[in-house]
Structure formats: C-alpha cells, structure tokens
Scaffold this motif. Structure first.
Motif, short mmCIF file in Angstrom:
data_model
loop_
_atom_site.label_atom_id
_atom_site.label_comp_id
_atom_site.label_asym_id
_atom_site.label_seq_id
_atom_site.Cartn_x
_atom_site.Cartn_y
_atom_site.Cartn_z
N PRO A 52 0.98 -1.06 0.14
CA PRO A 52 -0.02 -0.28 -0.04
C PRO A 52 1.00 1.33 -0.06
O PRO A 52 1.84 1.25 0.54
CB PRO A 52 -0.76 -0.11 1.13
CG PRO A 52 -0.17 -0.96 2.19
CD PRO A 52 0.72 -2.08 1.08
N GLU A 53 0.31 2.22 -0.57
CA GLU A 53 0.84 3.58 -0.78
C GLU A 53 0.88 4.28 0.63
O GLU A 53 -0.07 4.08 1.60
CB GLU A 53 0.23 4.58 -1.68
CG GLU A 53 0.24 4.26 -3.15
CD GLU A 53 -0.03 5.13 -3.98
OE1 GLU A 53 -0.66 6.00 -3.64
OE2 GLU A 53 -0.02 5.08 -5.06
N PRO A 54 1.87 5.16 0.97
CA PRO A 54 1.80 5.93 2.05
C PRO A 54 0.74 6.89 1.90
O PRO A 54 0.12 7.40 0.81
CB PRO A 54 3.26 6.50 2.18
CG PRO A 54 3.95 6.25 1.11
CD PRO A 54 3.10 5.31 0.35
N PRO A 55 0.39 7.59 3.26
CA PRO A 55 -0.75 8.70 3.04
C PRO A 55 -0.48 10.06 1.84
O PRO A 55 0.61 10.14 1.46
CB PRO A 55 -0.65 9.37 4.33
CG PRO A 55 -0.06 8.36 5.29
CD PRO A 55 0.84 7.72 4.29
N VAL A 58 2.20 12.67 2.31
CA VAL A 58 3.54 12.31 2.01
C VAL A 58 4.27 11.95 0.67
O VAL A 58 5.22 12.84 0.27
CB VAL A 58 3.79 10.50 2.81
CG1 VAL A 58 5.22 10.07 2.40
CG2 VAL A 58 3.83 10.58 4.09
N LEU A 59 3.21 11.69 -0.18
CA LEU A 59 3.30 11.82 -1.58
C LEU A 59 3.18 13.09 -2.49
O LEU A 59 3.93 13.39 -3.39
CB LEU A 59 2.43 10.58 -2.40
CG LEU A 59 2.57 9.40 -1.87
CD1 LEU A 59 1.72 8.51 -2.59
CD2 LEU A 59 3.98 8.84 -2.23
N ALA A 60 2.72 14.16 -1.68
CA ALA A 60 2.44 15.43 -2.12
C ALA A 60 3.76 16.34 -1.88
O ALA A 60 3.71 17.41 -2.38
CB ALA A 60 1.17 16.12 -1.51
N ARG A 61 4.76 15.99 -1.20
CA ARG A 61 5.91 16.60 -0.89
C ARG A 61 7.19 15.84 -1.23
O ARG A 61 6.94 14.66 -1.53
CB ARG A 61 5.87 17.10 0.44
CG ARG A 61 5.84 16.02 1.42
CD ARG A 61 5.96 16.68 2.80
NE ARG A 61 5.66 15.47 3.94
CZ ARG A 61 6.41 14.25 4.24
NH1 ARG A 61 7.61 13.93 3.42
NH2 ARG A 61 5.94 13.67 5.20
N THR A 70 9.97 5.28 7.64
CA THR A 70 8.59 5.04 7.96
C THR A 70 7.91 4.27 6.97
O THR A 70 7.03 3.10 7.22
CB THR A 70 7.89 6.32 8.25
OG1 THR A 70 8.57 7.05 9.01
CG2 THR A 70 6.36 5.76 8.69
N TYR A 71 7.96 4.13 5.64
CA TYR A 71 7.29 3.36 4.52
C TYR A 71 8.30 2.61 3.70
O TYR A 71 8.23 2.53 2.63
CB TYR A 71 6.42 4.60 3.60
CG TYR A 71 5.38 5.22 4.46
CD1 TYR A 71 4.42 4.68 5.14
CD2 TYR A 71 5.79 6.72 4.75
CE1 TYR A 71 3.53 5.48 5.91
CE2 TYR A 71 4.96 7.49 5.56
CZ TYR A 71 3.69 6.79 6.13
OH TYR A 71 2.98 7.55 6.84
N THR A 72 8.98 2.12 4.50
CA THR A 72 10.35 1.26 3.95
C THR A 72 9.76 0.29 2.61
O THR A 72 10.49 0.19 1.76
CB THR A 72 11.11 0.64 4.78
OG1 THR A 72 11.51 1.45 5.94
CG2 THR A 72 12.22 -0.20 4.40
N ALA A 73 8.98 -0.62 2.96
CA ALA A 73 8.32 -1.60 2.03
C ALA A 73 7.92 -0.79 0.76
O ALA A 73 8.50 -1.20 -0.19
CB ALA A 73 7.15 -2.27 2.50
N TRP A 74 7.10 0.30 0.79
CA TRP A 74 6.82 1.13 -0.43
C TRP A 74 7.75 1.58 -1.01
O TRP A 74 7.88 1.55 -2.38
CB TRP A 74 5.43 2.00 0.11
CG TRP A 74 4.83 2.38 -1.35
CD1 TRP A 74 4.05 1.47 -1.87
CD2 TRP A 74 4.87 3.77 -2.06
NE1 TRP A 74 3.41 2.23 -3.01
CE2 TRP A 74 4.09 3.46 -3.09
CE3 TRP A 74 5.77 4.77 -1.93
CZ2 TRP A 74 3.79 4.52 -3.90
CZ3 TRP A 74 5.68 5.74 -2.82
CH2 TRP A 74 4.65 5.69 -3.87
#
Length: 103
Positions: A52-55, A58-61, A70-74
């Motif tokens: 799953p994607e991070p929130p 997080v992807l907006a910056r 924090t989101y190592t797998a992704w």
C-alpha cells in the motif's frame, strides 16, 4: 503510478555452484525481483504490486529519509522505488542507497 502499470519479464540465469536464479526488473518501477524459482519470483513481484501507498500528504511533498524509514516497504520494494531513487539525503546519497553519515 498504479499497480496496473507494473509488469515484469522473469528470466532464468545461472548462479554460483550450478544454482539457478529467476530474476527480473519491474518495467515501470525499476524494482529488482529475484528468487530460486519462477513461482517465487512471480509471487514476490505480485507482493511488490500490492504494497500500500503511504498517505497522500507524504506523496504530495519531496520524499525524505524519514519517509523512507517509515514506509520502507513501499519506497524500497514497492512502486515508490523510483521516487526514493531520485531523492538524495543531505550527504548526497540516493535514498535507496546506504549513507554512512545517516546510518
């Protein structure tokens, strides 16, 4: 990028001591996948697509080393790999590489 964009061609290659490895690279993400059997390589690729994607915030910056932690797998095994590979830590290392200063 959605998981629908991901595709892979798994090839069989000789490895050390006569072993065989099945490997490929996701065509859209660049994430490498390898395993001892074609079935396991395909299962690992499917897992890559399903992380799953991070929130959205997080992807907006711009991604940071803390985001990758924090989101190592992704970011390291999922569809976020190209984003983390293009970003650098404060010492100039890509966020998918080991930085001796950040460690």
């Amino acid at each position: 990028m959605s998981s629908d964009d991901c595709s892979i061609t798994i090839t069989e290659k000789p490895y050390i001591d006569g072993a065989t490895v099945f490997s490929g690279v996701c065509d859209s993400c660049g994430v490498p996948v390898w395993a001892a059997s074609r079935e396991d390589a395909q299962a690992r690729f499917e897992h890559h697509r399903d992380i799953p994607e991070p929130p959205a915030e997080v992807l907006a910056r711009p991604v940071t080393a803390a985001d990758v932690d924090t989101y190592t797998a992704w970011f390291l095994n999922g569809r976020g790999y190209p984003i983390a590979a293009a970003a650098k830590c404060q010492h100039g290392y890509a966020l998918v590489a080991f930085c001796p200063e950040c460690a």
